[in-house]
Design an enzyme around this catalytic site. Sequence first.
Site, PDB file in Angstrom:
ATOM      1  N   ARG A 137       5.786   5.312   2.046  1.00 29.31           N
ATOM      2  CA  ARG A 137       4.600   6.176   2.164  1.00 29.31           C
ATOM      3  C   ARG A 137       4.342   6.447   3.644  1.00 29.31           C
ATOM      4  NH1 ARG A 137      -1.564   4.581  -0.020  1.00 29.31           N
ATOM      5  NH2 ARG A 137      -2.391   6.701   0.026  1.00 29.31           N
TER       6      ARG A 137
ATOM      7  N   TYR B 250       5.774   8.054  -1.908  1.00 30.15           N
ATOM      8  CA  TYR B 250       4.459   8.250  -2.530  1.00 30.15           C
ATOM      9  C   TYR B 250       4.139   9.745  -2.548  1.00 30.15           C
ATOM     10  CZ  TYR B 250      -0.688   7.688  -2.854  1.00 30.15           C
ATOM     11  OH  TYR B 250      -2.009   7.755  -3.218  1.00 30.15           O
TER      12      TYR B 250
ATOM     13  N   THR C 277       3.117   0.756  -4.872  1.00 28.80           N
ATOM     14  CA  THR C 277       3.691  -0.292  -5.710  1.00 28.80           C
ATOM     15  C   THR C 277       3.163  -0.213  -7.149  1.00 28.80           C
ATOM     16  OG1 THR C 277       3.229  -1.643  -3.741  1.00 28.80           O
ATOM     17  CG2 THR C 277       4.186  -2.781  -5.653  1.00 28.80           C
ATOM     18  N   THR C 278       1.842  -0.207  -7.261  1.00 32.61           N
ATOM     19  CA  THR C 278       1.197  -0.269  -8.577  1.00 32.61           C
ATOM     20  C   THR C 278       1.498   1.001  -9.373  1.00 32.61           C
ATOM     21  OG1 THR C 278      -0.545  -1.355  -7.320  1.00 32.61           O
ATOM     22  CG2 THR C 278      -0.991  -0.946  -9.640  1.00 32.61           C
TER      23      THR C 278
ATOM     24  N   MET D  87      -5.246   5.576 -14.267  1.00 29.11           N
ATOM     25  CA  MET D  87      -5.020   4.226 -13.736  1.00 29.11           C
ATOM     26  C   MET D  87      -6.311   3.622 -13.181  1.00 29.11           C
ATOM     27  SD  MET D  87      -1.199   4.473 -12.092  1.00 29.11           S
ATOM     28  CE  MET D  87      -1.310   2.886 -11.275  1.00 29.11           C
TER      29      MET D  87
ATOM     30  N   TRP E 189       0.839  -7.186 -13.214  1.00 31.96           N
ATOM     31  CA  TRP E 189       1.549  -8.306 -12.584  1.00 31.96           C
ATOM     32  C   TRP E 189       2.339  -9.124 -13.601  1.00 31.96           C
ATOM     33  CZ3 TRP E 189      -3.937  -8.154 -12.225  1.00 31.96           C
ATOM     34  CH2 TRP E 189      -4.617  -8.999 -13.094  1.00 31.96           C
TER      35      TRP E 189
ATOM     36  N   HIS F  49       7.470  -7.349  -1.959  1.00 32.96           N
ATOM     37  CA  HIS F  49       7.142  -6.768  -0.652  1.00 32.96           C
ATOM     38  C   HIS F  49       8.043  -7.379   0.428  1.00 32.96           C
ATOM     39  CE1 HIS F  49       3.603  -4.719  -2.041  1.00 32.96           C
ATOM     40  NE2 HIS F  49       2.791  -5.751  -2.060  1.00 32.96           N
TER      41      HIS F  49
ATOM     42  N   SER G 291      -5.183   2.576   3.989  1.00 36.35           N
ATOM     43  CA  SER G 291      -5.314   1.883   2.706  1.00 36.35           C
ATOM     44  C   SER G 291      -5.331   0.363   2.908  1.00 36.35           C
ATOM     45  CB  SER G 291      -4.134   2.300   1.814  1.00 36.35           C
ATOM     46  OG  SER G 291      -4.198   1.682   0.566  1.00 36.35           O
TER      47      SER G 291
ATOM     48  N   LYS H 253       0.799  -1.236   0.000  1.00 36.18           N
ATOM     49  CA  LYS H 253       0.000   0.000   0.000  1.00 36.18           C
ATOM     50  C   LYS H 253       0.829   1.283   0.000  1.00 36.18           C
ATOM     51  CE  LYS H 253      -3.161  -2.464  -0.514  1.00 36.18           C
ATOM     52  NZ  LYS H 253      -3.781  -2.447  -1.840  1.00 36.18           N
TER      53      LYS H 253
ATOM     54  N   TRP I  56       5.741 -10.136  -9.215  1.00 31.57           N
ATOM     55  CA  TRP I  56       6.255 -10.265  -7.842  1.00 31.57           C
ATOM     56  C   TRP I  56       7.188 -11.463  -7.781  1.00 31.57           C
ATOM     57  CZ3 TRP I  56       2.017  -7.325  -8.296  1.00 31.57           C
ATOM     58  CH2 TRP I  56       1.832  -6.291  -7.362  1.00 31.57           C
TER      59      TRP I  56
ATOM     60  N   PHE J 239      -3.872   9.251 -11.408  1.00 35.85           N
ATOM     61  CA  PHE J 239      -4.840   8.410 -10.707  1.00 35.85           C
ATOM     62  C   PHE J 239      -6.088   8.149 -11.563  1.00 35.85           C
ATOM     63  CE2 PHE J 239      -8.239   7.584  -7.621  1.00 35.85           C
ATOM     64  CZ  PHE J 239      -7.709   6.459  -7.002  1.00 35.85           C
TER      65      PHE J 239
HETATM   66  N1  LIG Z   1      -1.694   6.914  -9.894  1.00 35.21           N
HETATM   67  C1  LIG Z   1      -1.906   6.891  -8.585  1.00 35.21           C
HETATM   68  N2  LIG Z   1      -1.976   8.055  -7.894  1.00 35.21           N
HETATM   69  C2  LIG Z   1      -2.202   8.063  -6.564  1.00 35.21           C
HETATM   70  N3  LIG Z   1      -2.388   6.947  -5.815  1.00 35.21           N
HETATM   71  C3  LIG Z   1      -2.342   5.764  -6.466  1.00 35.21           C
HETATM   72  C4  LIG Z   1      -2.091   5.672  -7.854  1.00 35.21           C
HETATM   73  N4  LIG Z   1      -2.113   4.357  -8.195  1.00 35.21           N
HETATM   74  C5  LIG Z   1      -2.370   3.669  -7.067  1.00 35.21           C
HETATM   75  N5  LIG Z   1      -2.515   4.505  -6.030  1.00 35.21           N
HETATM   76  C6  LIG Z   1      -2.854   4.178  -4.626  1.00 35.21           C
HETATM   77  O1  LIG Z   1      -1.861   3.328  -4.061  1.00 35.21           O
HETATM   78  C7  LIG Z   1      -2.482   2.499  -3.067  1.00 35.21           C
HETATM   79  C8  LIG Z   1      -2.252   1.041  -3.416  1.00 35.21           C
HETATM   80  O2  LIG Z   1      -0.908   0.780  -3.063  1.00 35.21           O
HETATM   81  P1  LIG Z   1      -0.062  -0.414  -3.697  1.00 35.21           P
HETATM   82  O3  LIG Z   1      -0.139  -0.355  -5.172  1.00 35.21           O
HETATM   83  O4  LIG Z   1       1.270  -0.369  -3.059  1.00 35.21           O
HETATM   84  O5  LIG Z   1      -0.883  -1.682  -3.182  1.00 35.21           O
HETATM   85  S1  LIG Z   1      -0.347  -3.187  -3.184  1.00 35.21           S
HETATM   86  O6  LIG Z   1       0.644  -3.293  -2.106  1.00 35.21           O
HETATM   87  O7  LIG Z   1       0.210  -3.519  -4.492  1.00 35.21           O
HETATM   88  O8  LIG Z   1      -1.563  -3.998  -2.858  1.00 35.21           O
HETATM   89  C9  LIG Z   1      -3.962   2.860  -3.051  1.00 35.21           C
HETATM   90  O9  LIG Z   1      -4.076   3.890  -2.085  1.00 35.21           O
HETATM   91  P2  LIG Z   1      -5.440   4.284  -1.353  1.00 35.21           P
HETATM   92  O10 LIG Z   1      -6.293   4.947  -2.372  1.00 35.21           O
HETATM   93  O11 LIG Z   1      -5.028   5.246  -0.272  1.00 35.21           O
HETATM   94  O12 LIG Z   1      -6.037   3.031  -0.798  1.00 35.21           O
HETATM   95  C10 LIG Z   1      -4.138   3.370  -4.481  1.00 35.21           C
HETATM   96  O13 LIG Z   1      -5.273   4.166  -4.666  1.00 35.21           O
END
Ligand SMILES: Nc1ncnc2c1ncn2[C@@H]1O[C@H](COP(=O)(O)OS(=O)(=O)O)[C@@H](OP(=O)(O)O)[C@H]1O
Length: 288
Positions: free
Chosen positions: A122, A185, A48-49, A224, A73, A100, A130, A45, A78, A221
């Site tokens: 983060r 982040y 990563t993505t 995505m 993926w 992770h 999250s 969280k 991973w 965001f």
């Molecule tokens: N482009 C972009 N901009 C801003 N925020 C983004 C973006 N892409 C992913 N996210 C937010 O990242 C959170 C998911 O984290 P991870 O990708 O690390 O999750 S995981 O560990 O792979 O499950 C999750 O955060 P939260 O919204 O706070 O839950 C996602 O919404």
Amino acid sequence: MDRMEVTENFAGITLPGHLHTQESLHAAATFQFRDTDVVIVTYPKSGTTWMQEILTLMYSKGDGHLAKTVPNWARAPWLEHVYFKDMLQADREPRLLTTHLPCHVLAPALKKAKAKVIYVARNPKDIVVSFYHFHKMAKFLPEPSSFEDFLMQFLDGTVQYGSWFDHVEGWLSQRRELDLFYITYEDLHRDLGHAIEELAAFLGCALRPEEVSAIQQHSSFPAMQENTMVNYTLVSCDILDHSKGQFMRKGIVGDWRDHFTPLQDALFNRVYKEKMRHSSLRLHWPLA
Ligand SMILES: Nc1ncnc2c1ncn2[C@@H]1O[C@H](COP(=O)(O)OS(=O)(=O)O)[C@@H](OP(=O)(O)O)[C@H]1O
């Protein structure tokens, strides 16, 4: 379908058994990295993505085709998951890999090559929020009883994937031993264009200004959230219950302010101060 209760204990942490086996974890710990590998390292969280998307787009020079046709993926598998064994040996260079896992598991294998590591951190208060919401939808994680209970487990380091404090400290302690780039982040949020330029310099990937703009646009965001190759809507409901929430949930900085009570905040600050008292971590977020 009910929750998948199986877990794997490995190197002092507990991981979801749906994604990991002892064999897959051992394979990650002994993985043969190449000098050209780029490894995204995060506590869950942490962004990563987002980093998977940015790096995919960086290597496609801002062209969104790959990011819109191949799931994240498969583009940046991973290391430790059971499902991606075949994808890890991909011929392409550089290989984008994701993990992770804590540093003490991977550092020995990483040190045998000159692979580049990108560590995304983060604000842990936003991570708890999250992660809590993700637990509600992810059937391979325990159902959280309340935010209060989940917060206590997070602070104790008894959540799956282990302690955030140990994760961030472990990886940062190896900063000079590894070819490691540290970013947050919050940095990505503050100035994505600048973050992309810094990442490109670290990776030796020359980008024209219009390519940087295209990367920014495709990894925003809203973009995505719409992209099925990265928003996890391809995952079936018995694994991610999409009626309970969205993987691309809010994507903001500071959502913890809407979740923490003043008492929880005070406790978090106390624990943070104590656990991070020897830390060299550069804070990019206001904790209070
Ligand atoms: N482009 C972009 N901009 C801003 N925020 C983004 C973006 N892409 C992913 N996210 C937010 O990242 C959170 C998911 O984290 P991870 O990708 O690390 O999750 S995981 O560990 O792979 O499950 C999750 O955060 P939260 O919204 O706070 O839950 C996602 O919404």
